[in-house]
Design a protein around this motif. Structure first.
Motif, PDB file in Angstrom:
ATOM      1  N   LEU A  70       0.834  -1.204   0.000  1.00  0.00           N
ATOM      2  CA  LEU A  70       0.000   0.000   0.000  1.00  0.00           C
ATOM      3  C   LEU A  70       0.869   1.254   0.000  1.00  0.00           C
ATOM      4  CD1 LEU A  70      -2.783   1.373   0.197  1.00  0.00           C
ATOM      5  CD2 LEU A  70      -2.595   1.156   2.693  1.00  0.00           C
ATOM      6  N   MET A  71       1.907   1.252   0.818  1.00  0.00           N
ATOM      7  CA  MET A  71       2.811   2.408   0.877  1.00  0.00           C
ATOM      8  C   MET A  71       3.498   2.630  -0.463  1.00  0.00           C
ATOM      9  SD  MET A  71       4.368   1.663   4.692  1.00  0.00           S
ATOM     10  CE  MET A  71       5.309   3.178   4.921  1.00  0.00           C
ATOM     11  N   ILE A  72       3.862   1.548  -1.142  1.00  0.00           N
ATOM     12  CA  ILE A  72       4.500   1.663  -2.458  1.00  0.00           C
ATOM     13  C   ILE A  72       3.503   2.199  -3.490  1.00  0.00           C
ATOM     14  CG2 ILE A  72       5.526   0.339  -4.360  1.00  0.00           C
ATOM     15  CD1 ILE A  72       6.739  -1.509  -2.152  1.00  0.00           C
ATOM     16  N   LEU A  73       2.268   1.729  -3.427  1.00  0.00           N
ATOM     17  CA  LEU A  73       1.241   2.236  -4.340  1.00  0.00           C
ATOM     18  C   LEU A  73       1.007   3.730  -4.131  1.00  0.00           C
ATOM     19  CD1 LEU A  73      -1.296  -0.730  -4.131  1.00  0.00           C
ATOM     20  CD2 LEU A  73       0.017  -0.062  -6.161  1.00  0.00           C
ATOM     21  N   ILE A  74       1.054   4.176  -2.887  1.00  0.00           N
ATOM     22  CA  ILE A  74       0.895   5.608  -2.601  1.00  0.00           C
ATOM     23  C   ILE A  74       2.054   6.397  -3.204  1.00  0.00           C
ATOM     24  CG2 ILE A  74       0.883   7.335  -0.744  1.00  0.00           C
ATOM     25  CD1 ILE A  74      -0.764   5.253   0.899  1.00  0.00           C
ATOM     26  N   ILE A  75       3.260   5.822  -3.166  1.00  0.00           N
ATOM     27  CA  ILE A  75       4.411   6.468  -3.825  1.00  0.00           C
ATOM     28  C   ILE A  75       4.124   6.656  -5.309  1.00  0.00           C
ATOM     29  CG2 ILE A  75       6.816   6.100  -4.566  1.00  0.00           C
ATOM     30  CD1 ILE A  75       7.307   4.796  -1.814  1.00  0.00           C
ATOM     31  N   LEU A 109       9.375  22.302   0.203  1.00  0.00           N
ATOM     32  CA  LEU A 109       9.208  21.188   1.147  1.00  0.00           C
ATOM     33  C   LEU A 109       8.772  19.896   0.456  1.00  0.00           C
ATOM     34  CD1 LEU A 109       7.339  22.992   4.063  1.00  0.00           C
ATOM     35  CD2 LEU A 109       9.606  21.943   4.192  1.00  0.00           C
ATOM     36  N   ALA A 110       8.236  20.001  -0.752  1.00  0.00           N
ATOM     37  CA  ALA A 110       7.629  18.835  -1.402  1.00  0.00           C
ATOM     38  C   ALA A 110       8.617  17.686  -1.583  1.00  0.00           C
ATOM     39  CB  ALA A 110       7.029  19.237  -2.749  1.00  0.00           C
ATOM     40  N   HIS A 111       9.765  17.963  -2.192  1.00  0.00           N
ATOM     41  CA  HIS A 111      10.720  16.880  -2.459  1.00  0.00           C
ATOM     42  C   HIS A 111      11.311  16.276  -1.178  1.00  0.00           C
ATOM     43  CE1 HIS A 111      10.891  18.530  -6.730  1.00  0.00           C
ATOM     44  NE2 HIS A 111      10.423  17.299  -6.820  1.00  0.00           N
ATOM     45  N   PRO A 112      11.702  17.093  -0.192  1.00  0.00           N
ATOM     46  CA  PRO A 112      12.178  16.478   1.059  1.00  0.00           C
ATOM     47  C   PRO A 112      11.131  15.597   1.737  1.00  0.00           C
ATOM     48  CG  PRO A 112      12.811  18.784   0.987  1.00  0.00           C
ATOM     49  CD  PRO A 112      11.909  18.548  -0.184  1.00  0.00           C
ATOM     50  N   TYR A 114       8.590  14.056   0.318  1.00  0.00           N
ATOM     51  CA  TYR A 114       8.430  12.862  -0.523  1.00  0.00           C
ATOM     52  C   TYR A 114       9.577  11.890  -0.265  1.00  0.00           C
ATOM     53  CZ  TYR A 114       7.457  10.220  -4.863  1.00  0.00           C
ATOM     54  OH  TYR A 114       7.160   9.247  -5.787  1.00  0.00           O
ATOM     55  N   GLY A 115      10.783  12.424  -0.170  1.00  0.00           N
ATOM     56  CA  GLY A 115      11.958  11.591   0.120  1.00  0.00           C
ATOM     57  C   GLY A 115      11.855  10.925   1.491  1.00  0.00           C
ATOM     58  N   ILE A 116      11.353  11.672   2.483  1.00  0.00           N
ATOM     59  CA  ILE A 116      11.182  11.113   3.831  1.00  0.00           C
ATOM     60  C   ILE A 116      10.163   9.981   3.803  1.00  0.00           C
ATOM     61  CG2 ILE A 116      10.258  11.610   6.143  1.00  0.00           C
ATOM     62  CD1 ILE A 116      11.553  14.443   5.813  1.00  0.00           C
ATOM     63  N   VAL A 122      10.839   2.277   2.993  1.00  0.00           N
ATOM     64  CA  VAL A 122      11.965   1.324   2.971  1.00  0.00           C
ATOM     65  C   VAL A 122      12.252   0.805   4.382  1.00  0.00           C
ATOM     66  CG1 VAL A 122      14.441   1.077   2.518  1.00  0.00           C
ATOM     67  CG2 VAL A 122      12.990   2.333   0.898  1.00  0.00           C
ATOM     68  N   ILE A 123      12.275   1.700   5.356  1.00  0.00           N
ATOM     69  CA  ILE A 123      12.556   1.312   6.751  1.00  0.00           C
ATOM     70  C   ILE A 123      11.467   0.364   7.255  1.00  0.00           C
ATOM     71  CG2 ILE A 123      12.660   2.181   9.126  1.00  0.00           C
ATOM     72  CD1 ILE A 123      13.972   4.755   7.870  1.00  0.00           C
ATOM     73  N   TYR A 124      10.207   0.685   6.955  1.00  0.00           N
ATOM     74  CA  TYR A 124       9.092  -0.192   7.351  1.00  0.00           C
ATOM     75  C   TYR A 124       9.295  -1.594   6.783  1.00  0.00           C
ATOM     76  CZ  TYR A 124       4.354  -2.057   7.757  1.00  0.00           C
ATOM     77  OH  TYR A 124       3.272  -2.859   8.041  1.00  0.00           O
ATOM     78  N   GLY A 125       9.659  -1.663   5.500  1.00  0.00           N
ATOM     79  CA  GLY A 125       9.877  -2.961   4.864  1.00  0.00           C
ATOM     80  C   GLY A 125      10.959  -3.767   5.554  1.00  0.00           C
ATOM     81  N   PHE A 126      12.046  -3.101   5.944  1.00  0.00           N
ATOM     82  CA  PHE A 126      13.140  -3.813   6.608  1.00  0.00           C
ATOM     83  C   PHE A 126      12.773  -4.197   8.039  1.00  0.00           C
ATOM     84  CE2 PHE A 126      15.709  -2.331   3.079  1.00  0.00           C
ATOM     85  CZ  PHE A 126      16.556  -3.415   2.875  1.00  0.00           C
ATOM     86  N   ILE A 127      12.052  -3.326   8.734  1.00  0.00           N
ATOM     87  CA  ILE A 127      11.640  -3.647  10.107  1.00  0.00           C
ATOM     88  C   ILE A 127      10.796  -4.917  10.133  1.00  0.00           C
ATOM     89  CG2 ILE A 127      10.133  -2.908  12.008  1.00  0.00           C
ATOM     90  CD1 ILE A 127      11.136  -0.030  11.511  1.00  0.00           C
ATOM     91  N   TYR A 128       9.888  -5.027   9.173  1.00  0.00           N
ATOM     92  CA  TYR A 128       8.985  -6.180   9.140  1.00  0.00           C
ATOM     93  C   TYR A 128       9.468  -7.301   8.218  1.00  0.00           C
ATOM     94  CZ  TYR A 128       5.759  -3.529  11.979  1.00  0.00           C
ATOM     95  OH  TYR A 128       5.191  -2.819  13.013  1.00  0.00           O
ATOM     96  N   LYS A 129      10.741  -7.189   7.804  1.00  0.00           N
ATOM     97  CA  LYS A 129      11.398  -8.268   7.040  1.00  0.00           C
ATOM     98  C   LYS A 129      10.550  -8.695   5.839  1.00  0.00           C
ATOM     99  CE  LYS A 129      13.788  -9.898  11.153  1.00  0.00           C
ATOM    100  NZ  LYS A 129      14.018 -10.993  12.100  1.00  0.00           N
ATOM    101  N   PHE A 130      10.322  -7.738   4.937  1.00  0.00           N
ATOM    102  CA  PHE A 130       9.464  -7.982   3.784  1.00  0.00           C
ATOM    103  C   PHE A 130       9.940  -9.166   2.950  1.00  0.00           C
ATOM    104  CE2 PHE A 130      12.873  -5.642   1.840  1.00  0.00           C
ATOM    105  CZ  PHE A 130      12.946  -6.144   0.545  1.00  0.00           C
ATOM    106  N   TRP A 131      11.246  -9.453   3.013  1.00  0.00           N
ATOM    107  CA  TRP A 131      11.804 -10.524   2.169  1.00  0.00           C
ATOM    108  C   TRP A 131      11.277 -11.904   2.550  1.00  0.00           C
ATOM    109  CZ3 TRP A 131      14.652  -7.312   5.336  1.00  0.00           C
ATOM    110  CH2 TRP A 131      15.138  -7.877   6.525  1.00  0.00           C
ATOM    111  N   THR A 132      10.810 -12.071   3.794  1.00  0.00           N
ATOM    112  CA  THR A 132      10.277 -13.390   4.171  1.00  0.00           C
ATOM    113  C   THR A 132       8.962 -13.677   3.432  1.00  0.00           C
ATOM    114  OG1 THR A 132       9.185 -12.442   6.113  1.00  0.00           O
ATOM    115  CG2 THR A 132      11.379 -13.361   6.442  1.00  0.00           C
ATOM    116  N   ASP A 133       8.095 -12.659   3.343  1.00  0.00           N
ATOM    117  CA  ASP A 133       6.846 -12.817   2.589  1.00  0.00           C
ATOM    118  C   ASP A 133       7.134 -12.927   1.093  1.00  0.00           C
ATOM    119  OD1 ASP A 133       4.913 -12.640   4.761  1.00  0.00           O
ATOM    120  OD2 ASP A 133       5.564 -10.565   4.936  1.00  0.00           O
TER     121      ASP A 133
END
Length: 197
Positions: A70-75, A109-112, A114-116, A122-133
């Protein structure tokens, strides 16, 4: 190898094939306005992306993984509307023209921000170990080969469109192909319609 591939033709594959075969005639014969920001084709892209978000939200399994999707789709949605610039800051009297961020109050402020948001994704994905799914879906389920091939085709065509042509319809149709393919893949996995190996 065949046992890892899903060759089933479904509604989303037919939708993707329809878009694929319409890219050339649309690029040649549709007026350029169809490919403008906020034009018909981009509005169709937004509908497809929002439908993908709805499917992900409805998913009953592997919630943290689909929260990441969902977060990636929002990106992707934010990318399509340039973080809102092409929705809210058109230049009056000019077709397909928009104020730049430096011309908009606090636009810097838009680009910073968006970058955040991308970094947080990315941090969320690593915290929840997206690679296992991801490993589960790659090794334990059959790959939807047609949607995957159409997705790759859409990515390649959209990159070519950006580099080699100023045909907005070609570029937007290529992106539409990409998003229709994503919708098909999202539907299959989020609604557990995949076939296990």
């Amino acid at each position: 190898m065949k046992k890892y591939i899903n060759l089933k033709l479904d509604l989303f594959v037919y939708m993707g094939l329809a878009v694929f075969f319409l890219i050339l005639p649309a690029s040649l014969y549709l007026p350029p306005e169809f490919g403008y920001e906020n034009g018909l084709i981009e509005n169709m892209q937004m509908i497809i992306l929002i439908l993908s978000c709805c499917l992900v939200i409805k998913s009953k399994e592997r919630k943290t993984f689909f929260n990441l999707i969902l977060m990636i789709l929002i990106i992707l949605i934010l990318r399509e509307i340039n973080c809102g610039r092409t929705l809210f800051f058109p230049i009056p009297g000019q077709d397909n023209a928009f104020y730049s961020w430096k011309e908009i109050p606090y636009g810097w402020l838009a680009h910073p921000l968006y970058g955040i948001y991308i970094a947080a994704t990315v941090i969320y994905g690593f915290i929840y170990k997206f690679w296992t799914d991801l490993q589960f879906y790659i090794t334990k389920t059959k790959i939807p080969i047609w949607n995957t091939l159409l997705l790759v085709s859409g990515i390649v065509l959209s990159l070519l469109a950006e580099k080699m042509t100023e045909n907005f319809v070609f570029e937007e149709m290529s992106e539409l192909l990409m998003y229709v393919s994503i919708l098909g893949i999202v539907y299959m996995y989020s609604q557990k319609k995949y076939a296990e190996v």
